[in-house]
Write a protein that holds these residues in place. Structure first.
Motif, PDB file in Angstrom:
ATOM      1  N   ASN A 165       0.867  -1.176   0.000  1.00 12.29           N
ATOM      2  CA  ASN A 165       0.000   0.000   0.000  1.00 12.29           C
ATOM      3  C   ASN A 165       0.908   1.231   0.000  1.00 12.29           C
ATOM      4  O   ASN A 165       1.671   1.441   0.949  1.00 12.29           O
ATOM      5  N   ARG A 166       0.859   2.049  -1.049  1.00  9.75           N
ATOM      6  CA  ARG A 166       1.760   3.197  -1.136  1.00  9.75           C
ATOM      7  C   ARG A 166       1.582   4.143   0.056  1.00  9.75           C
ATOM      8  O   ARG A 166       2.550   4.716   0.563  1.00  9.75           O
ATOM      9  N   ALA A 167       0.338   4.277   0.530  1.00 12.40           N
ATOM     10  CA  ALA A 167       0.079   5.172   1.666  1.00 12.40           C
ATOM     11  C   ALA A 167       0.776   4.671   2.929  1.00 12.40           C
ATOM     12  O   ALA A 167       1.221   5.468   3.764  1.00 12.40           O
ATOM     13  N   ALA A 168       0.875   3.340   3.087  1.00 12.26           N
ATOM     14  CA  ALA A 168       1.556   2.779   4.261  1.00 12.26           C
ATOM     15  C   ALA A 168       3.072   2.862   4.100  1.00 12.26           C
ATOM     16  O   ALA A 168       3.801   3.051   5.075  1.00 12.26           O
ATOM     17  N   MET A 169       3.552   2.726   2.872  1.00 15.72           N
ATOM     18  CA  MET A 169       4.993   2.808   2.612  1.00 15.72           C
ATOM     19  C   MET A 169       5.537   4.206   2.914  1.00 15.72           C
ATOM     20  O   MET A 169       6.651   4.359   3.401  1.00 15.72           O
ATOM     21  N   GLN A 170       4.743   5.233   2.623  1.00 18.63           N
ATOM     22  CA  GLN A 170       5.142   6.626   2.827  1.00 18.63           C
ATOM     23  C   GLN A 170       6.495   6.897   2.148  1.00 18.63           C
ATOM     24  O   GLN A 170       6.682   6.563   0.993  1.00 18.63           O
ATOM     25  N   GLU A 171       7.441   7.474   2.896  1.00 18.69           N
ATOM     26  CA  GLU A 171       8.733   7.826   2.278  1.00 18.69           C
ATOM     27  C   GLU A 171       9.742   6.683   2.335  1.00 18.69           C
ATOM     28  O   GLU A 171      10.846   6.794   1.786  1.00 18.69           O
ATOM     29  N   LEU A 172       9.378   5.579   2.988  1.00 21.21           N
ATOM     30  CA  LEU A 172      10.320   4.461   3.122  1.00 21.21           C
ATOM     31  C   LEU A 172      10.603   3.818   1.767  1.00 21.21           C
ATOM     32  O   LEU A 172       9.718   3.713   0.923  1.00 21.21           O
ATOM     33  N   ARG A 173      11.849   3.394   1.584  1.00 23.68           N
ATOM     34  CA  ARG A 173      12.248   2.754   0.336  1.00 23.68           C
ATOM     35  C   ARG A 173      13.202   1.598   0.653  1.00 23.68           C
ATOM     36  O   ARG A 173      13.679   1.456   1.778  1.00 23.68           O
ATOM     37  N   PHE A 174      13.514   0.803  -0.353  1.00 18.52           N
ATOM     38  CA  PHE A 174      14.506  -0.254  -0.194  1.00 18.52           C
ATOM     39  C   PHE A 174      15.858   0.407   0.088  1.00 18.52           C
ATOM     40  O   PHE A 174      16.251   1.350  -0.604  1.00 18.52           O
ATOM     41  N   SER A 175      16.554  -0.098   1.088  1.00 18.44           N
ATOM     42  CA  SER A 175      17.805   0.537   1.512  1.00 18.44           C
ATOM     43  C   SER A 175      18.970   0.158   0.609  1.00 18.44           C
ATOM     44  O   SER A 175      19.069  -0.971   0.132  1.00 18.44           O
ATOM     45  N   ASP A 176      19.883   1.119   0.426  1.00 19.14           N
ATOM     46  CA  ASP A 176      21.062   0.863  -0.411  1.00 19.14           C
ATOM     47  C   ASP A 176      22.226   0.271   0.387  1.00 19.14           C
ATOM     48  O   ASP A 176      23.317   0.112  -0.151  1.00 19.14           O
ATOM     49  N   VAL A 177      22.003  -0.059   1.668  1.00 23.77           N
ATOM     50  CA  VAL A 177      23.094  -0.681   2.443  1.00 23.77           C
ATOM     51  C   VAL A 177      23.262  -2.160   2.072  1.00 23.77           C
ATOM     52  O   VAL A 177      24.269  -2.773   2.401  1.00 23.77           O
ATOM     53  N   PHE A 178      22.271  -2.712   1.387  1.00 24.01           N
ATOM     54  CA  PHE A 178      22.308  -4.143   1.066  1.00 24.01           C
ATOM     55  C   PHE A 178      23.079  -4.384  -0.229  1.00 24.01           C
ATOM     56  O   PHE A 178      23.228  -3.481  -1.053  1.00 24.01           O
ATOM     57  N   PRO A 179      23.569  -5.616  -0.422  1.00 24.10           N
ATOM     58  CA  PRO A 179      24.334  -5.919  -1.638  1.00 24.10           C
ATOM     59  C   PRO A 179      23.517  -5.655  -2.904  1.00 24.10           C
ATOM     60  O   PRO A 179      22.307  -5.904  -2.928  1.00 24.10           O
ATOM     61  N   LYS A 180      24.177  -5.170  -3.950  1.00 27.11           N
ATOM     62  CA  LYS A 180      23.487  -4.875  -5.215  1.00 27.11           C
ATOM     63  C   LYS A 180      22.829  -6.116  -5.809  1.00 27.11           C
ATOM     64  O   LYS A 180      21.799  -6.028  -6.469  1.00 27.11           O
ATOM     65  N   SER A 181      23.438  -7.270  -5.570  1.00 25.99           N
ATOM     66  CA  SER A 181      22.911  -8.514  -6.143  1.00 25.99           C
ATOM     67  C   SER A 181      21.626  -8.969  -5.457  1.00 25.99           C
ATOM     68  O   SER A 181      20.989  -9.915  -5.887  1.00 25.99           O
TER      69      SER A 181
END
Length: 366
Positions: A165-181
């Motif tokens: 639900n985009r409204a629940a996600m708000q500004e949160l996104r997948f983090s870039d601290v994790f491996p690219k793969s």
């Protein structure tokens, strides 16, 4: 004009851009009163776009993005999220086969529960096709893909087939601290959302896709090392959910290497070697028993299970020590993010500890 709550962005990160999988997903039957927009993000600057997919992009049936450089799974998904504005976001892998009613199952669930954080679809696998795939199955490495079969709600699901639900996600996104793969980011984001809203994602086994066996069912272990690496990045982000457990075979071997001078001094180097070998013999033996309980009891299956589990554990340990230092040693997190015990009992690990203590006692007396 479509009502916003009846709009779905379908985001598919891709490397191969394989039309045999993508075209059926794009052509899935759709509920008439819903708006669907496809965002296909290609994380491969050198990709060759097939005429059929290029035609769909030119016609506006899909939005096609080709990353100028390899950004990784997390950033590619974020690109799709930020490009769209649908009220609901459905993530699919680029190599799944979706049931024809997939979009109907999701939209029916939304209609019943518009306030849900999102829905975890069922990502199923074909029946095992080799000793290796039997081992993957028995080792529990497909369990989280199939969580919708056994749970009503859960804090996270794999992005092969999951709706937010985009409204629940708000500004949160997948983090870039994790491996690219890839690995770990698909745990991190939904858990962050679940904690923020003190709620869980609904499991929806009716929304089913089938994932092919990786590497055509042939043995490979790098993917499972990456799972461990991803898990190691998750641990420090959710410290209050972590706990400590008995050493796994990788950690046991490290401990025996650290203690080698003492063991060799008080016993002998031959007895030290026996202890190291015992760690792996006991692990293989118990994996053989576990496989037998599922009807897959062969030495090959036990061997693959041992290598698979140790691949995950090796990825977890080497990355954990890099990120957190010694505190990562024997550190664990419950996959369901339930409150941890300070030290959790496990019948298989207890069995191995007892066998090891008996062997050590014999070696000391002998």
């Amino acid at each position: 004009m479509h009502h916003l709550s009846k709009s779905v962005d379908i985001i598919i990160p891709s490397f191969r851009l394989d039309e045999q999988y993508l075209l059926p997903v794009i052509q899935l039957p759709k509920p008439a009163d819903w708006a669907f927009r496809y965002y296909i993000v290609v994380d491969n600057p050198g990709v060759k776009v097939s005429p059929a997919i290029q035609q769909l992009a030119d016609a506006g049936a899909i939005q096609l993005f080709i990353n100028p450089e390899n950004l990784g799974a997390a950033e590619s998904r974020n690109k799709g999220i930020n490009a769209g504005n649908g009220a609901w976001i459905l993530f699919l892998d680029d190599d799944i086969v979706a049931d024809n009613n997939l979009l109907f199952a999701y939209t029916a669930a939304i209609t019943k529960n518009e306030q849900a954080l999102g829905f975890i679809g069922l990502t199923d696998f074909p029946d095992p096709i080799s000793s290796f795939t039997k081992s993957v199955d028995v080792a529990g490495l497909t369990a989280n893909f199939k969580i919708a079969n056994i749970k009503d709600e859960y804090m996270w699901g794999v992005t092969a087939n999951m709706m937010y639900n985009r409204a629940a996600m708000q500004e949160l996104r997948f983090s870039d601290v994790f491996p690219k793969s890839g690995g770990g980011e698909d745990v991190d984001l939904p858990v962050q959302i679940s904690i923020r809203h003190n709620s869980k994602f609904k499991c929806l086994k009716e929304a089913k896709v089938t994932h092919p066996w990786w590497n055509n069912g042939k043995a490979h272990f790098d993917r499972f090392v990456r799972y461990g690496v991803g898990n190691a990045h998750v641990l420090p982000r959710f410290k209050k959910y972590t706990w400590y457990g008995f050493p796994n075979p990788i950690e046991s071997t490290v401990l025996l290497c650290v203690l080698a001078p003492l063991i060799i001094y008080f016993l002998s180097w031959q007895k030290w070697l026996v202890l190291v070998a015992a760690v792996w013999v006991f692990e293989m033996a118990l994996n053989y028993i576990r496989a037998s309980l599922k009807g897959y009891g062969t030495l090959t299956t036990a061997y693959y299970m041992t290598r698979l589990r140790c691949s995950v554990e090796w990825g977890l340990l080497k990355t954990g020590l890099t990120l957190q230092g010694p505190r990562a040693f024997m550190q664990r997190i419950n996959v369901d993010f339930s409150r941890p015990h300070h030290f959790r009992l496990n019948r298989w690990r207890i069995t191995k500890i007892i066998l090891f203590v008996i062997l050590l006692t014999i070696l000391i007396i002998w």
